[in-house]
Design a protein around this motif. Structure first.
Motif, PDB file in Angstrom:
ATOM      1  N   LEU A   1       0.842  -1.197   0.000  1.00 45.81           N
ATOM      2  CA  LEU A   1       0.000   0.000   0.000  1.00 45.81           C
ATOM      3  C   LEU A   1       0.876   1.246   0.000  1.00 45.81           C
ATOM      4  CD1 LEU A   1      -3.067   0.683   2.193  1.00 45.81           C
ATOM      5  CD2 LEU A   1      -1.073   2.140   2.489  1.00 45.81           C
ATOM      6  N   ARG A   2       0.434   2.265  -0.707  1.00 44.38           N
ATOM      7  CA  ARG A   2       1.165   3.526  -0.699  1.00 44.38           C
ATOM      8  C   ARG A   2       0.239   4.686  -0.362  1.00 44.38           C
ATOM      9  NH1 ARG A   2       3.718   0.551  -4.193  1.00 44.38           N
ATOM     10  NH2 ARG A   2       2.100   0.898  -5.750  1.00 44.38           N
ATOM     11  N   ALA A   3       0.737   5.596   0.458  1.00 41.49           N
ATOM     12  CA  ALA A   3      -0.008   6.800   0.835  1.00 41.49           C
ATOM     13  C   ALA A   3       0.751   8.019   0.334  1.00 41.49           C
ATOM     14  CB  ALA A   3      -0.153   6.860   2.347  1.00 41.49           C
ATOM     15  N   TYR A   4       0.029   8.919  -0.324  1.00 46.57           N
ATOM     16  CA  TYR A   4       0.636  10.145  -0.853  1.00 46.57           C
ATOM     17  C   TYR A   4       0.311  11.296   0.096  1.00 46.57           C
ATOM     18  CZ  TYR A   4       1.632   7.513  -5.059  1.00 46.57           C
ATOM     19  OH  TYR A   4       2.121   6.580  -5.944  1.00 46.57           O
ATOM     20  N   VAL A   5       1.374  11.876   0.642  1.00 41.20           N
ATOM     21  CA  VAL A   5       1.224  12.869   1.706  1.00 41.20           C
ATOM     22  C   VAL A   5       1.533  14.261   1.171  1.00 41.20           C
ATOM     23  CG1 VAL A   5       2.027  13.533   4.007  1.00 41.20           C
ATOM     24  CG2 VAL A   5       1.942  11.106   3.350  1.00 41.20           C
ATOM     25  N   LYS A   6       0.671  15.196   1.486  1.00 39.20           N
ATOM     26  CA  LYS A   6       0.882  16.556   0.983  1.00 39.20           C
ATOM     27  C   LYS A   6       1.939  17.280   1.819  1.00 39.20           C
ATOM     28  CE  LYS A   6      -2.599  19.341   3.477  1.00 39.20           C
ATOM     29  NZ  LYS A   6      -3.712  20.279   3.311  1.00 39.20           N
ATOM     30  N   PRO A   7       2.503  18.354   1.280  1.00 38.02           N
ATOM     31  CA  PRO A   7       3.486  19.125   2.048  1.00 38.02           C
ATOM     32  C   PRO A   7       2.842  19.752   3.278  1.00 38.02           C
ATOM     33  CG  PRO A   7       3.024  20.171  -0.108  1.00 38.02           C
ATOM     34  CD  PRO A   7       2.320  18.857  -0.086  1.00 38.02           C
ATOM     35  N   THR A   8       3.620  19.905   4.331  1.00 40.84           N
ATOM     36  CA  THR A   8       3.153  20.575   5.547  1.00 40.84           C
ATOM     37  C   THR A   8       2.516  21.913   5.172  1.00 40.84           C
ATOM     38  OG1 THR A   8       5.195  19.726   6.509  1.00 40.84           O
ATOM     39  CG2 THR A   8       3.891  21.247   7.863  1.00 40.84           C
ATOM     40  N   PRO A   9       1.274  22.140   5.567  1.00 40.00           N
ATOM     41  CA  PRO A   9       0.655  23.410   5.176  1.00 40.00           C
ATOM     42  C   PRO A   9       1.197  24.624   5.928  1.00 40.00           C
ATOM     43  CG  PRO A   9      -0.880  22.028   6.437  1.00 40.00           C
ATOM     44  CD  PRO A   9       0.338  21.217   6.200  1.00 40.00           C
ATOM     45  N   SER A  10       1.727  24.405   7.122  1.00 42.58           N
ATOM     46  CA  SER A  10       2.265  25.545   7.876  1.00 42.58           C
ATOM     47  C   SER A  10       3.620  25.948   7.318  1.00 42.58           C
ATOM     48  CB  SER A  10       2.423  25.182   9.360  1.00 42.58           C
ATOM     49  OG  SER A  10       1.165  25.065   9.963  1.00 42.58           O
ATOM     50  N   ILE A  11       3.669  27.085   6.643  1.00 37.72           N
ATOM     51  CA  ILE A  11       4.944  27.603   6.136  1.00 37.72           C
ATOM     52  C   ILE A  11       5.081  29.048   6.594  1.00 37.72           C
ATOM     53  CG2 ILE A  11       5.149  26.065   4.147  1.00 37.72           C
ATOM     54  CD1 ILE A  11       3.885  28.220   2.415  1.00 37.72           C
ATOM     55  N   SER A  12       6.334  29.464   6.725  1.00 41.36           N
ATOM     56  CA  SER A  12       6.512  30.795   7.326  1.00 41.36           C
ATOM     57  C   SER A  12       6.537  31.911   6.290  1.00 41.36           C
ATOM     58  CB  SER A  12       7.767  30.821   8.207  1.00 41.36           C
ATOM     59  OG  SER A  12       8.869  30.309   7.506  1.00 41.36           O
ATOM     60  N   GLN A  13       6.561  31.574   4.996  1.00 45.25           N
ATOM     61  CA  GLN A  13       6.488  32.669   4.023  1.00 45.25           C
ATOM     62  C   GLN A  13       5.075  33.256   4.029  1.00 45.25           C
ATOM     63  OE1 GLN A  13       5.972  31.176  -0.343  1.00 45.25           O
ATOM     64  NE2 GLN A  13       7.560  29.905   0.532  1.00 45.25           N
ATOM     65  N   PRO A  14       4.938  34.519   3.646  1.00 44.49           N
ATOM     66  CA  PRO A  14       3.625  35.163   3.711  1.00 44.49           C
ATOM     67  C   PRO A  14       2.639  34.503   2.751  1.00 44.49           C
ATOM     68  CG  PRO A  14       5.384  36.735   3.128  1.00 44.49           C
ATOM     69  CD  PRO A  14       6.004  35.401   3.150  1.00 44.49           C
ATOM     70  N   GLN A  15       1.419  34.303   3.238  1.00 43.25           N
ATOM     71  CA  GLN A  15       0.367  33.720   2.404  1.00 43.25           C
ATOM     72  C   GLN A  15      -0.879  34.607   2.480  1.00 43.25           C
ATOM     73  OE1 GLN A  15       0.101  29.156   2.583  1.00 43.25           O
ATOM     74  NE2 GLN A  15       0.829  29.683   4.607  1.00 43.25           N
ATOM     75  N   ASP A  16      -1.566  34.685   1.352  1.00 46.66           N
ATOM     76  CA  ASP A  16      -2.833  35.415   1.330  1.00 46.66           C
ATOM     77  C   ASP A  16      -3.919  34.581   1.970  1.00 46.66           C
ATOM     78  OD1 ASP A  16      -1.669  37.484   0.007  1.00 46.66           O
ATOM     79  OD2 ASP A  16      -2.408  36.917  -1.992  1.00 46.66           O
ATOM     80  N   THR A  17      -4.663  35.208   2.853  1.00 46.05           N
ATOM     81  CA  THR A  17      -5.806  34.497   3.417  1.00 46.05           C
ATOM     82  C   THR A  17      -6.777  35.512   4.001  1.00 46.05           C
ATOM     83  OG1 THR A  17      -6.529  32.617   4.724  1.00 46.05           O
ATOM     84  CG2 THR A  17      -4.899  34.066   5.752  1.00 46.05           C
ATOM     85  N   VAL A  18      -7.778  35.012   4.741  1.00 46.31           N
ATOM     86  CA  VAL A  18      -8.784  35.903   5.309  1.00 46.31           C
ATOM     87  C   VAL A  18      -8.944  35.641   6.800  1.00 46.31           C
ATOM     88  CG1 VAL A  18     -10.119  36.112   3.171  1.00 46.31           C
ATOM     89  CG2 VAL A  18     -10.648  34.300   4.797  1.00 46.31           C
ATOM     90  N   THR A  19      -9.491  36.606   7.487  1.00 43.15           N
ATOM     91  CA  THR A  19      -9.878  36.390   8.878  1.00 43.15           C
ATOM     92  C   THR A  19     -11.308  35.856   8.891  1.00 43.15           C
ATOM     93  OG1 THR A  19     -10.821  38.578   9.100  1.00 43.15           O
ATOM     94  CG2 THR A  19      -8.479  38.350   9.615  1.00 43.15           C
ATOM     95  N   SER A  20     -11.710  35.384  10.049  1.00 44.57           N
ATOM     96  CA  SER A  20     -13.053  34.816  10.136  1.00 44.57           C
ATOM     97  C   SER A  20     -14.125  35.881   9.911  1.00 44.57           C
ATOM     98  CB  SER A  20     -13.259  34.137  11.493  1.00 44.57           C
ATOM     99  OG  SER A  20     -12.970  35.024  12.538  1.00 44.57           O
ATOM    100  N   SER A  21     -13.740  37.152  10.073  1.00 40.17           N
ATOM    101  CA  SER A  21     -14.725  38.203   9.802  1.00 40.17           C
ATOM    102  C   SER A  21     -14.637  38.686   8.352  1.00 40.17           C
ATOM    103  CB  SER A  21     -14.536  39.369  10.770  1.00 40.17           C
ATOM    104  OG  SER A  21     -13.200  39.800  10.721  1.00 40.17           O
ATOM    105  N   GLY A  22     -13.794  38.024   7.540  1.00 31.77           N
ATOM    106  CA  GLY A  22     -13.809  38.312   6.115  1.00 31.77           C
ATOM    107  C   GLY A  22     -12.839  39.381   5.649  1.00 31.77           C
ATOM    108  N   GLU A  23     -11.829  39.672   6.469  1.00 36.26           N
ATOM    109  CA  GLU A  23     -10.826  40.646   6.064  1.00 36.26           C
ATOM    110  C   GLU A  23      -9.694  39.936   5.315  1.00 36.26           C
ATOM    111  OE1 GLU A  23      -7.861  43.825   8.370  1.00 36.26           O
ATOM    112  OE2 GLU A  23      -9.052  42.358   9.492  1.00 36.26           O
ATOM    113  N   ASN A  24      -9.306  40.434   4.175  1.00 31.71           N
ATOM    114  CA  ASN A  24      -8.184  39.853   3.439  1.00 31.71           C
ATOM    115  C   ASN A  24      -6.876  40.261   4.104  1.00 31.71           C
ATOM    116  OD1 ASN A  24      -9.435  38.495   1.088  1.00 31.71           O
ATOM    117  ND2 ASN A  24     -10.271  40.536   0.706  1.00 31.71           N
ATOM    118  N   ILE A  25      -6.051  39.272   4.418  1.00 33.33           N
ATOM    119  CA  ILE A  25      -4.780  39.562   5.109  1.00 33.33           C
ATOM    120  C   ILE A  25      -3.641  38.737   4.521  1.00 33.33           C
ATOM    121  CG2 ILE A  25      -5.864  40.134   7.326  1.00 33.33           C
ATOM    122  CD1 ILE A  25      -4.920  37.247   8.216  1.00 33.33           C
TER     123      ILE A  25
END
Lengths: 364, 364, 364, 364
Positions: free
Chosen positions: D291-315
């Motif tokens: 059996l083989r399992a394909y594992v994704k890269p660790t999502p926590s990275i320290s380079q800046p990433q675009d995302t949002v806050t729970s109140s919908g602010e783009n950060i």
């Protein structure tokens, strides 16, 4: 389903032995956003705590509930709630006799037959202490149900030959037997004194009444609400019979008496009587659910009993130690807990019973 | 677990309504290599067939079992066994009154509350005909158990106020009530005549005795064998109480009386009494398992009853048609079937209870 | 859970063998009030029907779905829906060789090892015909999901070395391979001609895209939505790999590429990319769910193959008869069905995830 | 089945959050008589412990397993085994940003959507620490399987673009990546250095080989052994694809190549190849399971990433803290644990597959 797991959508898995390090429960499928504290659990554990009267074992146990997971900032998170109670009063003692002999009325013999050996300390997994996990889980179920207007009234209906004659709910928590009838509780006390003098023990009946249950819970065939309640309550050690509504007495009734007629008043449909105990065709009908559990006398008695050792030697055994002359009062909260777990699970299962309500839930 | 599925390793899923095209069951987890024919199933179905005496409904049903899968060259293959019984006697009729009113003692009201509407023909899914699937599955379970030396003796213990006084197993199949006491059966007949004259109905008690069950079946906590049996039997429509061994009467016993003492003779450990009904701490102890089901009187009676329509009109309802004045005799085989399903499932679950036996099984 | 049962709240139990009397499914937990006809089922069965092109087996099968229970006056009643398809084209033939030898790539050997013998006619329970039951159940699941705005687009992504290069959904039902790219489908046809000439067979990839799934389905640990989908789809015979979103290719990606960034626009939170395939931490995120199943080539080929008989004789086996040179096109609807069953079950389980929504559902 | 419970006869229920008081597992259905110590568990936990090389998080955790129940005098008793690991390194810190924003590639957004809020500390229930419970349970499963001659060899097959070229099992435990190829492990190290410099992360592939599995495990339809393994392994966070045997590559193979021919030698039937990866028709064939399992890269990275806050602010979000640049090496033991749990459960279920073996087991 795991052998120590109860329920389908709302589940509890219990673990622990009488004299192990700890006992506990993992409650899974608890909805997120329920306010929950250790005190909520403790209130229920305290109702089954020994050492509260002269009629229960003198074993002193803190039985302090610790919530290890599933609660964040005072609210459940939707993930498993792990609750642990440390065993603090494990006296180091000699189990000599009990370790190798089969106590009548206990699970010693059947454990050895099933597993090849057993943890003989205080009954191991078959100890009444196993109910700590159920009770803790039941406390959470009751908290959920309370928010939905569902209330429990559970009490001792009889001890030995002494049955309640009146019903005063406010009296239940005022006597050591959780009886809603002070006079009966006093007679029960006298009866138990007698039993203890004879180095004997007593059984009794627990009654659970549940109000506010919406109509529609339970399924028509194997998952009948009464069938699930029966499993739940019969799984409490020492319970040997379970009945719903008029129970055993329906067998000698006639249909014209047993049937609960409906009537309509101001647009509300009700039943004139409740012989069915709130469940018809396995589905709750909105009226009070009534259930009774028949509990056998404590099997541990100190008078000599004939039995055998595991190697087949016939012996006379006297069981000394800390034992309740009757377990009924302490089992009251356990029966309530099992009913609460069952109702909660049925409530969740019922949410997908109708296409129109699913559509509304998902707002389409 | 599906709502219409019973069991864990050995399961039955039933389907079908009283007046639909057919009813049936899918039995899964049946071991390969069991000889099985349609006659094996038919024998059990015939025991619940109506029209066998004047005390059961005059509805004529072939109730012929057809095996659709899972059997090859006369043996089970290990894959699901699908059994179907066509509904052949579906008289086209006017359900007018019944379609819109709630029969007292029936599931009409609760079905409407749960599902928003219902198949009102003959009770739909809540009809006694639903037990066809259980009975067919039970026949297979009994066949498995028979090969392992496990035997059932199930019978009517009482009808209305008439209880058996003697126990002659050979008499059970000789009277229309499956009572092991001819005199009692005659009295029951007289009592039922009276009920029918009064357009009324009767209930009764069914007793199931199981011998040859090895010690060790069942689990210590929620999966107690008695708990599983309680669910199984309480899930049979009209059963309102279930008890094991001395059942309700343990509540007024003393420990010294209720405890079953062990003794050893020629290397065999036995119990002197069997108050426990063959199950201790939720695990079978090798002695006879004894269970009783309390069945309510047939709710369909032809005398006028007060009830309401689904739109809330208060009416008087007379239910005419083909109804048993007592369903106890026909439910005897259903109770047996449910117990057999439970025991079989417990037998399979128990196979992985001990490491030494697993090692031996896989020959390492 | 029964071995032939899938799901928890919305379940399907399938039964039947390739050359038995019939095959079918019992769907349980279907909400009441869903309009359902045999035509709804038939549409899905027709998508897996053989004999639709020169690239599928010439076996002629009506595969007509009959609903036996659970539907009343055109709507589901909430009780089990039993669906049966009679096997009509069971040619009486000589299975001689196949009955005693182990076909490479088939389950013959493993069935004999597990069960001690097998129904060797047409693969028995391991035949592709087993998928009839799943497909019928899937049709019902799709009907439920459609009412909630959830849509499936399932198609062949590749056959052998021929992959789609373009995506035209309207093309899917216009070619015998259910490919959304006409040119690819033509190349696939040429490739299959070649395979057939060589008495060989081909595999391929099926892709399923699901839109309209609300965020929140699935559970954080063992019940991850992708884990449940993986079981569902891997349980389809011949599927040897399942992937979600970018699947296997994530293993060589960097986090900065694989992560799907969120953005907010007009009060709506969305993801800029969908590498995750619509599921994060095991829970649907509201974007399109994307799944791929890798299907092995049909094991039945007519060129001579080395194998053994059940008695251990080395032989050369040629499998003649009616076999698809590729099963991918017929499996497209089966993969869709399994995904639909999984999503429906997850939808129902999710209804009890939040205390506020439970309170609202029960209107307290 | 509880949402946090895995298995049917042999089950594990896990609980606990990253920064809660503790994490743990309850293992139920473990046969009695298995020798078991905390060291047996610890060995497996140590394989997933962080802080073992410069390529894993610097978070220091004792991760000490404490057995709270189910073991008596060094052997399992057949009752639930409760294992707890206290969280000891919960630095008090400011989660400010993370508490209110949705980290790309994490379950933050989906948790909020499902439950209405979340325990944001360290990922809560979706943290990699959740695998502690699975690993502890897997240690017990492996102990059972070892007694039956079933052995696991699990390792990293690739990290990012670096795949193993050779297979030296003895090398696996000699490098920080658990690769069976020293040269590849050195290249992987260089690749990871590069990733870390870029504030990025890597994925990879885990391979699990299981030998000694008897033929016959698994069921023909939904309970196919490969389907159960797929669910088990896909339920490990970050796994996005699972394949058995030749996996995805079967899609472009021809039947003549993919089929594994049988041959007989000295009375033993074997396969010449193992494209199927040890499972045919969902049932183990006695050869090695792959059996083989394909594992994704660790999502926590320290380079800046675009995302949002729970109140919908783009950060723009930078995730600092203790994170593995690749989680593959630490997930190796988790994949092994999940496979071991699945195989053990299948072993127990299989014991009731044949009537002749049941008869022998119960010695009739």
């Amino acid at each position: 389903m795991g052998k120590s797991t109860f329920g389908t959508n709302f589940t509890v898995t219990t673990w622990g032995e009488s004299h192990g390090k700890a006992l506990g429960a993992v409650i899974d499928g608890c909805p997120a956003g329920l306010p929950l504290t250790e005190e909520d659990i403790q209130k229920y554990l305290d109702r089954r705590k020994p050492g509260q009267s002269r009629y229960t074992t003198a074993r002193k146990e803190g039985d302090l509930a610790e919530i290890l997971s599933g609660v964040f900032e005072g609210k459940t998170t939707g993930t498993p709630i792990s609750i642990m109670v440390r065993n603090t009063d494990q006296r180091s003692r000699d189990y000599g006799n009990i370790a190798v002999s089969y106590r009548p009325g206990h699970a010693d013999y059947t454990f050895d037959q099933k597993y090849g050996f057993r943890d003989y300390r205080g009954g191991g997994r078959s100890s009444g202490r196993e109910t700590i996990g159920r009770t803790a889980a039941g406390a959470i179920a009751c908290k959920i149900l309370e928010e939905l207007g569902i209330r429990f009234c559970t009490y001792t209906r009889s001890i030995g030959p002494v049955s309640i004659q009146e019903f005063h709910p406010e009296e239940i928590s005022c006597n050591p037997f959780y009886m809603p009838d002070r006079e009966a509780s006093e007679k029960a006390g006298i009866y138990l004194e007698e039993c203890m003098k004879q180095q004997d023990s007593a059984g009794g009946v627990i009654e659970c009444r549940i109000t506010g249950v919406p109509a529609g819970l339970g399924d028509p065939v194997f998952g009948k609400l009464d069938a699930l309640l029966a499993q739940a309550v019969m799984s409490v050690g020492a319970v040997k019979a379970v009945e719903i509504g008029d129970g055993t007495s329906v067998a000698s009734m006639k249909g014209s008496t047993d049937n609960d007629g409906f009537y309509s008043e101001n647009g509300t449909i009700s039943k004139r009587t409740n012989h069915a105990g709130g469940i018809m065709g396995g589905i709750s009908d909105g009226s009070e659910i009534i259930l009774r559990a028949y509990v056998k006398p404590t099997p541990s008695i100190s008078q000599p009993q004939d039995t055998v050792t595991s190697s087949g030697e016939n012996i006379s055994l006297e069981i000394h130690g800390r034992h309740d002359p009757v377990i009924v009062p302490r089992a009251v909260v356990v029966v309530e807990a099992m009913c609460a777990l069952t109702i909660t699970d049925a409530l969740f299962a019922n949410m997908s019973a109708r296409m129109d309500l699913i559509r509304e839930f998902y707002r389409k």
